[in-house]
Design a protein around this motif. Structure first.
Motif, short mmCIF file in Angstrom:
data_model
loop_
_atom_site.label_atom_id
_atom_site.label_comp_id
_atom_site.label_asym_id
_atom_site.label_seq_id
_atom_site.Cartn_x
_atom_site.Cartn_y
_atom_site.Cartn_z
N ASP A 238 9.39 -12.37 10.51
CA ASP A 238 8.90 -11.26 11.34
C ASP A 238 10.04 -10.30 11.66
N GLU B 273 -1.92 -11.63 13.54
CA GLU B 273 -1.76 -11.28 12.13
C GLU B 273 -3.10 -10.94 11.49
N SER C 62 -0.70 -9.09 2.85
CA SER C 62 0.44 -9.91 3.31
C SER C 62 0.16 -10.49 4.70
N GLU C 63 -0.41 -9.66 5.55
CA GLU C 63 -0.71 -10.14 6.91
C GLU C 63 -1.71 -11.29 6.85
N SER D 254 6.13 -11.51 -1.14
CA SER D 254 6.68 -12.67 -1.84
C SER D 254 6.94 -13.86 -0.89
N GLN E 272 -1.32 -3.85 -0.13
CA GLN E 272 -0.41 -4.99 -0.25
C GLN E 272 0.03 -5.47 1.14
N ILE F 150 6.88 -12.85 -7.50
CA ILE F 150 5.90 -11.75 -7.41
C ILE F 150 5.00 -11.67 -8.64
N1 BYC Z 1 6.81 -9.01 -2.24
O1 BYC Z 1 9.21 -0.07 -6.33
P1 BYC Z 1 9.23 -1.16 -5.30
C1 BYC Z 1 4.36 -9.83 8.01
C2 BYC Z 1 6.72 -5.18 -5.64
S1 BYC Z 1 3.68 -9.17 6.60
C3 BYC Z 1 5.90 -8.74 -3.20
O2 BYC Z 1 10.46 -1.27 -4.47
P2 BYC Z 1 7.73 -0.28 -2.99
C4 BYC Z 1 3.96 -11.14 8.48
C5 BYC Z 1 6.11 -3.81 -5.36
O3 BYC Z 1 4.84 -3.93 -4.76
C6 BYC Z 1 4.57 -7.67 6.33
N2 BYC Z 1 5.98 -7.67 -4.01
O4 BYC Z 1 7.94 -1.04 -4.37
C7 BYC Z 1 2.68 -11.59 8.29
C8 BYC Z 1 6.07 -3.23 -6.75
O5 BYC Z 1 4.99 -3.82 -7.48
P3 BYC Z 1 3.62 -2.99 -7.85
C9 BYC Z 1 4.62 -7.27 4.91
C10 BYC Z 1 7.03 -6.84 -3.83
O6 BYC Z 1 6.31 -0.42 -2.62
C11 BYC Z 1 2.32 -12.87 8.66
C12 BYC Z 1 7.34 -3.78 -7.38
O7 BYC Z 1 7.68 -4.95 -6.66
N3 BYC Z 1 5.26 -5.97 4.89
O8 BYC Z 1 5.17 -9.18 8.60
O9 BYC Z 1 8.30 1.09 -3.06
C13 BYC Z 1 3.25 -13.73 9.24
C14 BYC Z 1 8.49 -2.80 -7.33
O10 BYC Z 1 8.97 -2.59 -5.98
C15 BYC Z 1 7.99 -7.05 -2.84
C16 BYC Z 1 4.92 -4.99 4.04
O11 BYC Z 1 4.06 -5.14 3.20
C17 BYC Z 1 7.84 -8.19 -2.03
N4 BYC Z 1 8.74 -8.49 -1.09
O12 BYC Z 1 8.64 -1.11 -1.94
C18 BYC Z 1 4.55 -13.28 9.47
C19 BYC Z 1 5.66 -3.67 4.20
N5 BYC Z 1 8.90 -6.06 -2.92
O13 BYC Z 1 2.97 -2.64 -6.53
C20 BYC Z 1 4.90 -11.97 9.11
C21 BYC Z 1 5.04 -2.51 3.49
C22 BYC Z 1 8.52 -5.27 -3.92
O14 BYC Z 1 4.05 -1.77 -8.60
N6 BYC Z 1 5.54 -2.37 2.15
N7 BYC Z 1 7.41 -5.73 -4.48
O15 BYC Z 1 2.80 -3.96 -8.65
C23 BYC Z 1 6.72 -1.78 1.85
O16 BYC Z 1 7.47 -1.35 2.70
C24 BYC Z 1 7.06 -1.63 0.38
O17 BYC Z 1 5.88 -1.78 -0.36
C25 BYC Z 1 8.14 -2.65 -0.11
C26 BYC Z 1 8.34 -2.45 -1.63
C27 BYC Z 1 9.47 -2.36 0.57
C28 BYC Z 1 7.72 -4.08 0.14
#
Ligand code: BYC
Length: 311
Positions: free
Chosen positions: A129, A75, A44-45, A109, A40, A271
């Motif tokens: 960011d 990115e 997103s990137e 999202s 994911q 989402i």
């Molecule tokens: N958007 O149990 P939860 C960047 C989903 S890009 C969409 O809390 P988790 C940049 C979640 O996946 C940086 N979906 O989940 C690039 C789960 O659904 P599934 C992006 C979301 O994983 C270009 C459900 O909701 N960063 O910087 O423990 C230009 C339940 O959530 C979101 C990352 O990806 C959301 N916001 O915690 C500029 C960081 N939130 O999978 C800038 C890495 C939740 O069961 N990811 N969901 O279907 C993480 O740190 C964690 O996955 C999250 C969510 C904190 C996002």
């Protein structure tokens, strides 16, 4: 060794802050959870390039265009590091991309919102960011080695992204009344979606408890969101822009800012594929796959030729 013994070695490593590496034994649920989160993150990137690319041809100066181009290229690089990290867990990159295109895997999202003005380029850098950094600095200490090492490099580049956004907005705030209004309007539209980037409240987050126990996540969604709010207030003041939240106020007892209720209905709509730009983003990715297919074919043909020569 029995499965129980393997699991004990794994848990001892987690306890002692030893990174889990690709060849180590790991519970299947740990592997799957990482593929989900890293995949994911990679998507997103890549999808995140589109809202900004929308402004590349209309950047107001050569300097701004060069900065924006460099950021977007970074990115793409972040997406590649992250796909590589996910591949060390035995998954295929194309399968992950197909899953995203079919709506079976998510991406952040925030990238389902449109960039309507040039100020949005600054706001995305500063707030989007900025929120991503708060999350990713914590992920540098995640328990899976390849993800953790990828984050160290990504964080260095994200700092530049955040600063260029803030600096762009500072310049606009020194400009005309119309430019200042453009900045305020932009911040009004992006503030709440930026807070949603941290995911649902801890009580509604199905993955958090297990991810925290395995140290995939080092801080909870609400802890990171609070940190972002606390960091942002001074930056708003310095910029001279107001925060679009009448409930935001310092809470002496907690030592943090209180803030208003997030519109969770909107978050779940976005989402689940029904945000303002979800269809457009998936369509853009699908087209990019088709248009770029010849590059992949050419690279594969070249690699095959090289290895035939070496044999
Ligand atoms: N958007 O149990 P939860 C960047 C989903 S890009 C969409 O809390 P988790 C940049 C979640 O996946 C940086 N979906 O989940 C690039 C789960 O659904 P599934 C992006 C979301 O994983 C270009 C459900 O909701 N960063 O910087 O423990 C230009 C339940 O959530 C979101 C990352 O990806 C959301 N916001 O915690 C500029 C960081 N939130 O999978 C800038 C890495 C939740 O069961 N990811 N969901 O279907 C993480 O740190 C964690 O996955 C999250 C969510 C904190 C996002």
């Amino acid at each position: 060794m029995t499965e129980k013994e393997y699991e004990k070695v794994f848990l001892d490593k987690i306890d002692s802050e030893t990174k889990i590496e690709p060849r180590d034994w790991m519970p299947e649920k740990y592997r799957k959870n990482l593929v989900r989160q890293i995949g994911q993150h990679a998507h997103s990137e890549i999808v995140g390039m589109h809202p900004e690319a929308n402004w590349l041809t209309r950047a107001p100066s050569l300097k701004r265009k060069a900065i924006l181009m460099a950021k977007i290229q970074d990115e793409a690089g972040h997406g590649l590091y992250l796909y590589c990290a996910a591949e060390t867990l035995g998954v295929d990159r194309q399968d992950m991309i197909d899953a995203m295109l079919e709506g079976k895997m998510k991406y952040a999202s925030i990238f389902n919102y449109p960039t309507l003005s040039w100020a949005d380029v600054g706001t995305v850098g500063w707030l989007v960011d900025g929120a991503a950094i708060v999350n990713q600095v914590a992920l540098q200490r995640t328990s899976y080695g390849p993800y953790s090492r990828g984050m160290v490099r990504i964080c260095k580049e994200e700092s530049f992204h955040q600063r260029q956004g803030y600096e762009l907005l500072m310049e606009m705030m020194k400009g005309t009344e119309e430019q200042r209004e453009m900045v305020q309007d932009s911040v009004n539209r992006w503030w709440w979606p930026a807070l949603m980037m941290f995911g649902p409240n801890d009580t509604d987050s199905p993955h958090s408890a297990q991810s925290m126990a395995w140290k995939i996540k080092r801080f909870s969604n609400d802890e990171l969101r609070q940190k972002f709010v606390d960091n942002s207030v001074r930056q708003f003041e310095y910029l001279g822009v107001s925060i679009p939240d009448p409930d935001l106020k310092w809470n002496e007892e907690r030592g943090h800012y209180d803030f208003g209720e997030i519109n969770w209905d909107e978050f779940y709509q976005v989402i689940s594929g029904h945000g303002p730009c979800n269809r457009q983003r998936i369509e853009q990715r699908r087209r990019a796959q088709e248009d770029g297919a010849w590059v992949v074919e050419a690279a594969e043909a070249f690699a095959a030729k090289q290895s035939a020569k070496a044999a």
